[in-house]
Write a protein that holds these residues in place. Structure first.
Motif, PDB file in Angstrom:
ATOM      1  N   HIS A 150      59.751  48.364  36.399  1.00 38.25           N
ATOM      2  CA  HIS A 150      60.807  48.831  37.075  1.00 38.25           C
ATOM      3  C   HIS A 150      61.622  47.091  37.353  1.00 38.25           C
ATOM      4  O   HIS A 150      63.184  47.007  37.861  1.00 38.25           O
ATOM      5  CB  HIS A 150      60.871  49.261  38.878  1.00 38.25           C
ATOM      6  N   VAL A 151      61.060  45.772  37.761  1.00 41.44           N
ATOM      7  CA  VAL A 151      61.852  44.590  37.671  1.00 41.44           C
ATOM      8  C   VAL A 151      62.331  44.362  36.302  1.00 41.44           C
ATOM      9  O   VAL A 151      63.448  44.224  36.206  1.00 41.44           O
ATOM     10  CB  VAL A 151      60.651  43.721  37.926  1.00 41.44           C
ATOM     11  N   SER A 152      61.552  44.926  35.321  1.00 38.89           N
ATOM     12  CA  SER A 152      61.942  44.366  34.220  1.00 38.89           C
ATOM     13  C   SER A 152      63.566  45.638  33.063  1.00 38.89           C
ATOM     14  O   SER A 152      64.547  44.921  32.946  1.00 38.89           O
ATOM     15  CB  SER A 152      60.572  45.106  33.121  1.00 38.89           C
ATOM     16  N   VAL A 153      63.508  46.449  34.193  1.00 40.33           N
ATOM     17  CA  VAL A 153      64.281  47.363  34.213  1.00 40.33           C
ATOM     18  C   VAL A 153      66.099  46.868  34.361  1.00 40.33           C
ATOM     19  O   VAL A 153      66.604  46.815  34.399  1.00 40.33           O
ATOM     20  CB  VAL A 153      64.370  48.774  34.437  1.00 40.33           C
ATOM     21  N   ALA A 168      62.461  54.471  30.526  1.00 40.31           N
ATOM     22  CA  ALA A 168      61.775  53.673  31.525  1.00 40.31           C
ATOM     23  C   ALA A 168      62.388  53.999  33.284  1.00 40.31           C
ATOM     24  O   ALA A 168      60.647  54.556  33.868  1.00 40.31           O
ATOM     25  CB  ALA A 168      62.231  52.419  31.697  1.00 40.31           C
ATOM     26  N   ALA A 169      63.180  54.874  33.444  1.00 42.09           N
ATOM     27  CA  ALA A 169      63.417  55.582  34.296  1.00 42.09           C
ATOM     28  C   ALA A 169      62.453  56.113  34.879  1.00 42.09           C
ATOM     29  O   ALA A 169      61.747  56.656  35.861  1.00 42.09           O
ATOM     30  CB  ALA A 169      64.755  55.177  35.248  1.00 42.09           C
ATOM     31  N   ILE A 170      62.543  58.062  33.928  1.00 43.46           N
ATOM     32  CA  ILE A 170      61.393  58.090  34.360  1.00 43.46           C
ATOM     33  C   ILE A 170      60.292  58.082  34.177  1.00 43.46           C
ATOM     34  O   ILE A 170      59.963  58.914  35.313  1.00 43.46           O
ATOM     35  CB  ILE A 170      61.790  59.780  33.038  1.00 43.46           C
ATOM     36  N   LEU A 180      66.116  42.728  25.846  1.00 44.25           N
ATOM     37  CA  LEU A 180      65.118  42.515  27.145  1.00 44.25           C
ATOM     38  C   LEU A 180      64.587  43.833  26.637  1.00 44.25           C
ATOM     39  O   LEU A 180      63.824  44.578  27.108  1.00 44.25           O
ATOM     40  CB  LEU A 180      66.278  42.400  28.087  1.00 44.25           C
ATOM     41  N   TYR A 181      65.645  45.401  25.947  1.00 41.57           N
ATOM     42  CA  TYR A 181      64.552  46.470  26.618  1.00 41.57           C
ATOM     43  C   TYR A 181      63.935  46.468  25.581  1.00 41.57           C
ATOM     44  O   TYR A 181      62.529  47.344  25.627  1.00 41.57           O
ATOM     45  CB  TYR A 181      66.063  47.996  25.910  1.00 41.57           C
ATOM     46  N   ARG A 182      64.230  45.372  24.335  1.00 40.25           N
ATOM     47  CA  ARG A 182      63.117  46.496  23.315  1.00 40.25           C
ATOM     48  C   ARG A 182      61.685  44.875  24.027  1.00 40.25           C
ATOM     49  O   ARG A 182      60.842  45.438  23.579  1.00 40.25           O
ATOM     50  CB  ARG A 182      63.886  45.720  21.792  1.00 40.25           C
ATOM     51  N   ASP A 183      61.818  44.002  24.127  1.00 37.42           N
ATOM     52  CA  ASP A 183      60.560  42.877  24.047  1.00 37.42           C
ATOM     53  C   ASP A 183      60.347  43.248  25.415  1.00 37.42           C
ATOM     54  O   ASP A 183      58.716  42.723  25.546  1.00 37.42           O
ATOM     55  CB  ASP A 183      61.815  41.487  23.793  1.00 37.42           C
ATOM     56  N   GLU A 184      61.040  43.466  26.239  1.00 37.39           N
ATOM     57  CA  GLU A 184      60.192  43.619  27.645  1.00 37.39           C
ATOM     58  C   GLU A 184      59.675  44.853  27.874  1.00 37.39           C
ATOM     59  O   GLU A 184      58.900  45.524  28.235  1.00 37.39           O
ATOM     60  CB  GLU A 184      60.599  43.334  28.966  1.00 37.39           C
ATOM     61  N   VAL A 185      60.984  45.815  28.072  1.00 40.75           N
ATOM     62  CA  VAL A 185      60.820  47.195  28.734  1.00 40.75           C
ATOM     63  C   VAL A 185      59.533  47.661  27.889  1.00 40.75           C
ATOM     64  O   VAL A 185      59.309  48.353  28.400  1.00 40.75           O
ATOM     65  CB  VAL A 185      62.280  48.015  29.392  1.00 40.75           C
ATOM     66  N   LEU A 214      69.386  45.613  33.207  1.00 38.58           N
ATOM     67  CA  LEU A 214      70.358  46.255  33.830  1.00 38.58           C
ATOM     68  C   LEU A 214      71.724  45.044  34.056  1.00 38.58           C
ATOM     69  O   LEU A 214      73.039  45.513  33.782  1.00 38.58           O
ATOM     70  CB  LEU A 214      69.985  46.587  34.497  1.00 38.58           C
ATOM     71  N   SER A 215      70.954  44.012  34.262  1.00 40.01           N
ATOM     72  CA  SER A 215      71.580  42.931  34.483  1.00 40.01           C
ATOM     73  C   SER A 215      72.397  42.320  33.580  1.00 40.01           C
ATOM     74  O   SER A 215      74.181  41.885  33.858  1.00 40.01           O
ATOM     75  CB  SER A 215      71.199  42.120  35.520  1.00 40.01           C
ATOM     76  N   TYR A 216      72.149  42.640  32.244  1.00 36.82           N
ATOM     77  CA  TYR A 216      72.768  42.002  30.883  1.00 36.82           C
ATOM     78  C   TYR A 216      74.014  43.006  30.486  1.00 36.82           C
ATOM     79  O   TYR A 216      74.330  43.409  29.548  1.00 36.82           O
ATOM     80  CB  TYR A 216      71.541  41.737  30.336  1.00 36.82           C
ATOM     81  N   LYS A 217      74.881  43.759  31.633  1.00 38.98           N
ATOM     82  CA  LYS A 217      75.536  44.931  30.966  1.00 38.98           C
ATOM     83  C   LYS A 217      76.363  44.357  29.843  1.00 38.98           C
ATOM     84  O   LYS A 217      77.287  45.634  29.012  1.00 38.98           O
ATOM     85  CB  LYS A 217      75.736  45.546  32.210  1.00 38.98           C
ATOM     86  N   GLU A 218      77.061  43.458  30.017  1.00 38.85           N
ATOM     87  CA  GLU A 218      78.511  42.603  29.716  1.00 38.85           C
ATOM     88  C   GLU A 218      77.970  42.071  28.376  1.00 38.85           C
ATOM     89  O   GLU A 218      78.651  42.208  27.101  1.00 38.85           O
ATOM     90  CB  GLU A 218      79.080  41.431  30.160  1.00 38.85           C
TER      91      GLU A 218
END
Length: 706
Positions: free
Chosen positions: A647-650, A586-588, A666-671, A654-658
């Motif tokens: 960018h906002v989705s990523v 996604a970042a790429i 979130l990565y699967r369903d949104e990103v 990332l805020s759910y690191k813990e």
């Protein structure tokens, strides 16, 4: 440039020359010492310090004669790759001199920073100690990089407290568990001669080749291994002209050197051909013991990539580097054999062998049905999510293909009301007809996740970049658990022949729902599988938590393959890896859009607008050109908005690191969803933009330029 005349230097002269095989050992070690080492490899005696010193001295002498200056412990951490730490043979002495030394202690054990590798919470950052331990069952080898030679020693990797931190330790444990239970079954069936059981694995490796000059211009391929944008060329694989097609001169020369390097390492590359997609190829090796096969496959992937670079190409091992054409898998051919060469999945030539075959066959059927969610996890990766269920790969629903002929025999058996015997003629189960069947009992079914292919099972779901260890750990452990039940029943049975037939009948009746001989791509199969009660974990994030079920935890504990904490760590690592992989992609994508695609389209749109204005000044018609400009402008605005949303989705994910599972979801369903949307806009813009102004090589360049 590589050049060898096979007429002057036949393969037999150099095969295994860079591998410390038994033949090479014989030049430096006595026969009694080699016998002792073999007993250690078979688990019949402990490795002594004296034996380790002898072997270390022999390895050093062998490596030095080959020109090596360093050695390293080579291991397979939970990154999915391999790792190595190099040390030279030199030891300083008085007078500014050095000795070339390599002790048994250095051979047996190494030390690394365990906290710097994925550990899933097994190690805190300040608890850094980890160990590598010599795997005596996998031969050392020499790696030659442009004349720089290093002695590589295959090792296991574990923590200070003994937890497995790699792919090898669980595989060795699972092999041991399966061998133990298989031998118990064989003994109960009257086999007193087999001393060892070998789990054989033969991986088939698929990969893509692309020209390095185009690869270097694609940030997505360089950083993630797959293209996150790009239109399929006008021609794809629809003509089926690539599969088994003529191999180009450039690739033929590459394959020649690849085989040479693999053969020197004792890796028996056997088959090579074009695969279904453009620039896609496959290499298959002769099967070997599971642990050695896993080591060889990891080494093969490394050599494959290195040799490709020497020929100005890049080997892509990602499961789906290009949208719209076939992805790449790694078919895992799995079988059981005794040390005297008997394949336990072969029908044999007499009634007793048939019973043995059907016993192991139905045990495998039960193992796959009972532990389908776990076996699904053996192919659960972010890359494989793009591949499974498409035209080139089986669906995520675990099923077994046996073929109509073998299924019919088992159906006949299941229809019998009871098992009985009279004058050693068992009730008509169709068993006695097996020796008369043709060699190939089944056709091939490329839509099946696991297919019986004559004397082995082909597990087709494994992704091309994966270690085969994981899939085989789960298969072996599940099979060991079922065979433990079989062994218990046979050992306690008064009539073992009758009990064997009862087990065969019972296992098939209770677990035949897992057998599906039809088209796995058919939409109706999803509903049929649901009706049968078969689980369908269609993506990595839904599959991986199944490893933590009480049933699977108990399985691993019973067979002493993984502790609860080791399972938990692997689930956490795998989920984190999924999230990191999607995050990178996604970042790429955001970067490629912001820095390259959007500016390029803006420039082209400006150039197109200027051209339209000038033409209109001359009174020329521009309606169609205006339509192109409007399409580009509209899509460009959508792409800009989608880029920012991605960018906002990523950032949100990332805020759910813990919260590892929540983050992966979130990565699967949104990103991932947002990436697909953005890609649709970018791909439309590519079709309407001057190729000279498009910032990246096209699929045409990448797939049709070798």
């Amino acid at each position: 440039m590589f050049d060898i005349d096979y007429a002057k230097t036949p393969v037999t002269d150099f095969y295994g020359s860079n591998c410390f095989t038994e033949t090479e050992m014989g030049k430096y070690l006595s026969d009694p010492t080699i016998r002792e080492l073999k007993e250690v490899q078979r688990g019949q005696r402990e490795l002594t310090s004296d034996l380790a010193d002898y072997v270390a001295s022999a390895m050093k002498q062998w490596a030095l004669t080959k020109g090596a200056t360093h050695f390293c412990h080579w291991f397979q951490p939970l990154t999915g790759l391999t790792a190595e730490k190099h040390d030279s043979f030199i030891t300083p002495t008085k007078g500014g001199k050095v000795l070339l030394e390599f002790s048994g202690k250095e051979l047996i054990k190494g030390e690394g920073d365990a906290s710097s590798f994925p550990n899933g919470g097994l190690r805190a950052t300040f608890e850094a100690r980890g160990y590598t331990a010599w795997d005596t069952s996998s031969p050392a080898f020499l790696k030659d990089v442009s004349g720089v030679k290093t002695l590589y020693i295959p090792t296991a990797f574990f923590s200070y407290n003994g937890e497995a931190l790699d792919q090898k330790v669980p595989l060795l444990r699972a092999n041991q568990a399966l061998e133990k239970q298989t031998l118990r079954v064989l003994r109960a069936l009257g086999n007193t001669t087999a001393k060892r059981v070998i789990i054989n694995v033969g991986p088939e490796q698929e990969y893509f080749l692309v020209d390095k000059k185009f690869y270097d211009q694609r940030p997505d391929l360089r950083l993630s291994g797959r293209s996150v944008m790009g239109n399929l060329a006008a021609k794809g694989q629809e003509l089926n002209d690539h599969y088994y097609g003529t191999i180009s001169d450039r690739v033929t020369i590459f394959m020649r050197e690849l085989n040479y390097e693999l053969w020197k390492l004792g890796i028996s590359s056997k088959t090579q051909h074009k695969e279904a997609a453009p620039n896609q190829f496959e290499i298959a090796v002769v099967y070997d013991a599971a642990n050695l096969a896993a080591d060889h496959n990891q080494l093969l992937m490394d050599v494959l990539q290195s040799v490709a670079l020497r020929h100005g190409m890049v080997a892509l091992l990602h499961e789906k580097p290009f949208l719209g054409v076939n992805g790449s898998g790694k078919h895992d051919n799995w079988s059981l054999a005794t040390d005297d060469g008997t394949n336990l999945l072969s029908t044999g030539s007499n009634l007793e062998d048939n019973v043995q075959f059907l016993l192991f066959l139905t045990s495998f059927i039960k193992a796959v049905d009972e532990y389908a969610p776990l076996i699904r996890c053996g192919a659960a990766t972010a890359g494989n999510d793009h591949r499974l269920g498409s035209s080139e790969a089986p669906p995520a629903i675990i099923s077994l293909y046996l073929g109509e002929q073998l299924s019919s025999i088992l159906d006949d058996l299941a229809e019998a009301k009871h098992c009985s015997k009279k004058d050693r003629q068992f009730v008509k189960l169709g068993v006695s007809m097996l020796p008369q069947l043709p060699k190939d009992l089944t056709d091939r079914n490329r839509t099946s996740p696991i297919a019986f292919t004559g004397n082995k099972f082909e597990y087709r779901m494994v992704g091309s970049s994966q270690s085969v260890s994981t899939a085989n750990v789960y298969l072996n452990t599940a099979m060991a658990q079922v065979l433990e039940e079989v062994a218990d029943r046979l050992e306690n049975a008064k009539d073992k022949d009758l009990e064997s037939h009862c087990i065969i009948k019972e296992f098939y009746e209770k677990h035949k729902r897992i057998i599906f001989n039809g088209n796995g791509y058919d939409d109706s199969w999803v509903e049929e599988a649901r009706r049968r009660g078969l689980p369908n974990f269609c993506d990595t994030v839904s599959a991986l938590p199944q490893m933590m079920s009480e049933k699977n935890l108990q399985l691993f504990a019973n067979q002493k393959v993984l502790s609860k904490s080791e399972v938990e760590s692997r689930v956490e690592i795998s989920l984190q890896t999924y999230s990191k992989q999607v995050n990178i992609e996604a970042a790429i994508m955001v970067e490629m859009c912001r820095k390259y695609v959007i500016p390029a389209v803006v420039r082209y749109l400006g150039k197109l607008s200027d051209s339209i204005t000038k033409q209109e000044a001359l009174g020329l018609a521009t309606d169609e050109q205006r339509q192109i400009a409007t399409t580009l402008s509209t899509t460009l605005n959508k792409a800009i908005a989608a880029t920012e949303t991605l960018h906002v989705s990523v950032a949100k994910a990332l805020s759910y690191k813990e919260e590892v599972l929540k983050q992966a979801e979130l990565y699967r369903d949104e990103v991932v969803v947002q990436m697909l949307l953005l890609r649709s806009h970018v791909d439309v813009m590519e079709t309407h933009t001057d190729k000279k102004m498009w910032p990246f090589p096209s699929y045409d360049d990448l797939l049709f330029r070798l």
